[in-house]
Design an enzyme around this catalytic site. Sequence first.
Site, short mmCIF file in Angstrom:
data_model
loop_
_atom_site.label_atom_id
_atom_site.label_comp_id
_atom_site.label_asym_id
_atom_site.label_seq_id
_atom_site.Cartn_x
_atom_site.Cartn_y
_atom_site.Cartn_z
N ASP A 33 -4.51 5.55 1.86
CA ASP A 33 -5.52 5.32 0.83
C ASP A 33 -6.85 5.21 1.58
O ASP A 33 -7.10 4.23 2.28
CB ASP A 33 -5.22 4.02 0.07
CG ASP A 33 -6.17 3.80 -1.10
OD1 ASP A 33 -6.03 2.77 -1.79
OD2 ASP A 33 -7.06 4.66 -1.34
N ASP B 219 -16.43 3.10 -4.56
CA ASP B 219 -16.13 3.51 -5.92
C ASP B 219 -17.41 3.49 -6.73
O ASP B 219 -18.42 2.88 -6.32
CB ASP B 219 -15.09 2.56 -6.54
CG ASP B 219 -14.27 3.23 -7.64
OD1 ASP B 219 -13.33 2.59 -8.14
OD2 ASP B 219 -14.57 4.40 -8.00
N ASN C 291 -10.10 7.96 -4.71
CA ASN C 291 -10.67 8.04 -6.05
C ASN C 291 -11.72 9.16 -6.02
O ASN C 291 -11.90 9.82 -4.98
CB ASN C 291 -11.26 6.69 -6.49
CG ASN C 291 -12.30 6.16 -5.52
OD1 ASN C 291 -13.06 6.93 -4.91
ND2 ASN C 291 -12.36 4.85 -5.36
N GLN C 292 -12.41 9.39 -7.13
CA GLN C 292 -13.35 10.51 -7.20
C GLN C 292 -14.44 10.38 -6.14
O GLN C 292 -14.74 11.35 -5.43
CB GLN C 292 -13.99 10.59 -8.60
CG GLN C 292 -15.09 11.64 -8.70
CD GLN C 292 -15.62 11.78 -10.12
OE1 GLN C 292 -15.02 11.31 -11.07
NE2 GLN C 292 -16.75 12.46 -10.26
N PHE C 293 -15.01 9.19 -6.04
CA PHE C 293 -16.09 8.97 -5.09
C PHE C 293 -15.65 9.28 -3.66
O PHE C 293 -16.34 9.97 -2.90
CB PHE C 293 -16.58 7.53 -5.20
CG PHE C 293 -17.60 7.13 -4.17
CD1 PHE C 293 -17.31 6.20 -3.19
CD2 PHE C 293 -18.87 7.70 -4.18
CE1 PHE C 293 -18.25 5.83 -2.24
CE2 PHE C 293 -19.83 7.34 -3.23
CZ PHE C 293 -19.51 6.41 -2.26
N GLU C 294 -14.46 8.79 -3.29
CA GLU C 294 -13.96 9.01 -1.92
C GLU C 294 -13.66 10.49 -1.68
O GLU C 294 -13.93 11.03 -0.59
CB GLU C 294 -12.72 8.13 -1.70
CG GLU C 294 -13.06 6.64 -1.67
CD GLU C 294 -11.90 5.72 -2.04
OE1 GLU C 294 -10.83 6.22 -2.44
OE2 GLU C 294 -12.08 4.49 -1.93
N VAL D 199 -8.54 -0.01 -18.89
CA VAL D 199 -8.37 -1.42 -19.23
C VAL D 199 -9.68 -2.13 -18.95
O VAL D 199 -10.30 -1.90 -17.91
CB VAL D 199 -7.24 -2.08 -18.41
CG1 VAL D 199 -6.99 -3.51 -18.89
CG2 VAL D 199 -5.97 -1.27 -18.50
N ASP E 95 -3.71 -0.64 -3.97
CA ASP E 95 -2.69 -0.85 -2.95
C ASP E 95 -1.29 -0.68 -3.55
O ASP E 95 -0.39 -0.11 -2.94
CB ASP E 95 -2.82 -2.26 -2.36
CG ASP E 95 -4.22 -2.51 -1.80
OD1 ASP E 95 -4.70 -3.65 -1.89
OD2 ASP E 95 -4.84 -1.55 -1.30
#
Lengths: 311, 307
Positions: A111, A116, A144-147, A220, A229
């Site tokens: 990961d 983010d 994630n998208q940013f990473e 959510v 994680d």
Amino acid sequence: MECRVLSIQSHVVRGYVGNKSATFPLQVLGFEVDSINSVQFSNHTGYAHWKGQVLTAEELNVLYEGIKLNNVNHYDYILTGYSRDISFLETVVDIIKELKKANPSLVYVCDPVMGDQGAMYVPENLLPVYKNKVVPLADILTPNQFEAELLTGRKINTEEDAIEVMDLLHKMGPETVVLTSTDLPSKQGDQFLVALGSQKIKKPDGTNTDQKICMDIPKVDAVFVGTGDLFAAMMLAWTHHHPKDLKTACEKTVSVMHHVIKRTITYANEMAGPGKRPTPAQLELRMVQSKADIENPAIVVEAKVLQKSSQ
Amino acid sequence: MECRVLSIQSHVVRGYVGNKSASFPLQLLGFEVDSINSVQFSNHTGYSHWKGQVLTADELHVLYEGIKLNNVHHYDYVLTGYTRDTSFLEMVVDIVQELKRANPNLVYVCDPVLGDHGSMYVPQNLYPVYKNKVVPVADIITPNQFEAELLTGKNISTEKDAVEVMDLLHAMGPDTVVITSSDLPSRLGDRFLVSLGSQRHVRPDGSRTTQRVRLEVPKVDAVFVGTGDLFAAMLLAWTHHYPTDLKTACEKTFSVMHHVIQRTISYAHELAGPGRRPSPPQLELRMVQSKADIEDPAIVTEATVIS
């Protein structure tokens, strides 16, 4: 099942992030989990207060030496997540290289935690280490998208962009890439976010093919810590059971996430009381209570296989 | 069930001792386990090599401060085991005392690890700390025969001696005492060892009663590490479910131990091969594989109630 994971992540006395988030679910699913705690903190850093100690790169090396001296440095998987220290991350890279030499079939689940929502929350100088040293060794990546954008230097505005970015990430190393969340508009409306996955598969005849999927995931209204994680740990587990079926692996992983998150938000709201936003302590994942869902997740999200535009 | 345990024990990267031995089984049984790792070692010290780092008493205090600052220092149980450092142990006592002020119903489960088979394997200066400070704040203790004799200054040669020693230990503090193993001769022969337990209750009318039990436990021809830690954790769990029934709590606890140990020794022999003694790595407890037995142990040992 005889499957040994080395997980190098944080330890918190209280709560579920890092190794606390990854270990129990993997053990429940029958994996042997060896864990190196990169830090020991009282709790995660989203609470009002946190205190504790960090492991240096040197101390990490010493622990690995102990494992090696006993000739038990044989793992099927490695799992890493949030890191703040370059020398620590570089030592992790060295360890992985050595473990891959000991077992060429080893799968490194990474990961690449950097940030983010458009901002980095680790030191900037970790980016080149991830880009040039870590990601090339990874087999499964959960940005994630940013990473994903940071690692490839490309922005994601459309599904086509996402596919191109995942292909760029494949070229950097990992055969399996999951974009865990994006801002792409969901067909199911704004209460959903879009996640995508891509897996390169070698066919029996030696040719390459890939499976690309997308999922609409219910949003959510709360900030959870440790969910990334848990996600990476469960991706490890379900790709282990479905190594050539990213669709099923993702459906199971995302479904587990859904059950744990729902149970958590319900309990948190109960603890907080009507009209009050739950605190970080109240929002800790209901991990132990979700054992049955972790063992055998009811599928609540269906992944759509994306048609290839060209081959 | 909403039950939170603070466990202060070792962490090993590989294997099952200390917190690695205690956490997973307790979590399987639905307990929330907060864990402070007193050390982080590559593996337990019975291997040829071991490497790692220890937590100082100060660092322990810092971690506890973090928990306290967030006002989440509320626990139903505290669990401790193997310690080598006096100042660390004294800090643990301070923490337990404070946690008991925060929750007067807190139950402190203490394995007073000092030694076995007639000799100490921790520094001698821990002994007065256990005797004068730790055991007095403990509610449940799980000494072996050597530790029970050391703490009370009385030798155990007969069952009657054992009962007297357990009464002396009650007088020091804990209402529940389990002598996890002894050299007393077993009715079932020399393939068995004898364990005993004693629990004090106050009846509704204010009078005191003591339930004492005895178990004949099959010996296994191997050195296991981490079994004492698993035992203390499971005694915590089963006394939680059977707070006034030591007989059942012990039967469940000893039965879990039996299943885990049997699975472990079978696997270890398989790995080692015929005629060869298994190595420490091969003898690591088959914890993850014993999930079903931990969740719902089939009773294989019956405890006898003794007067």
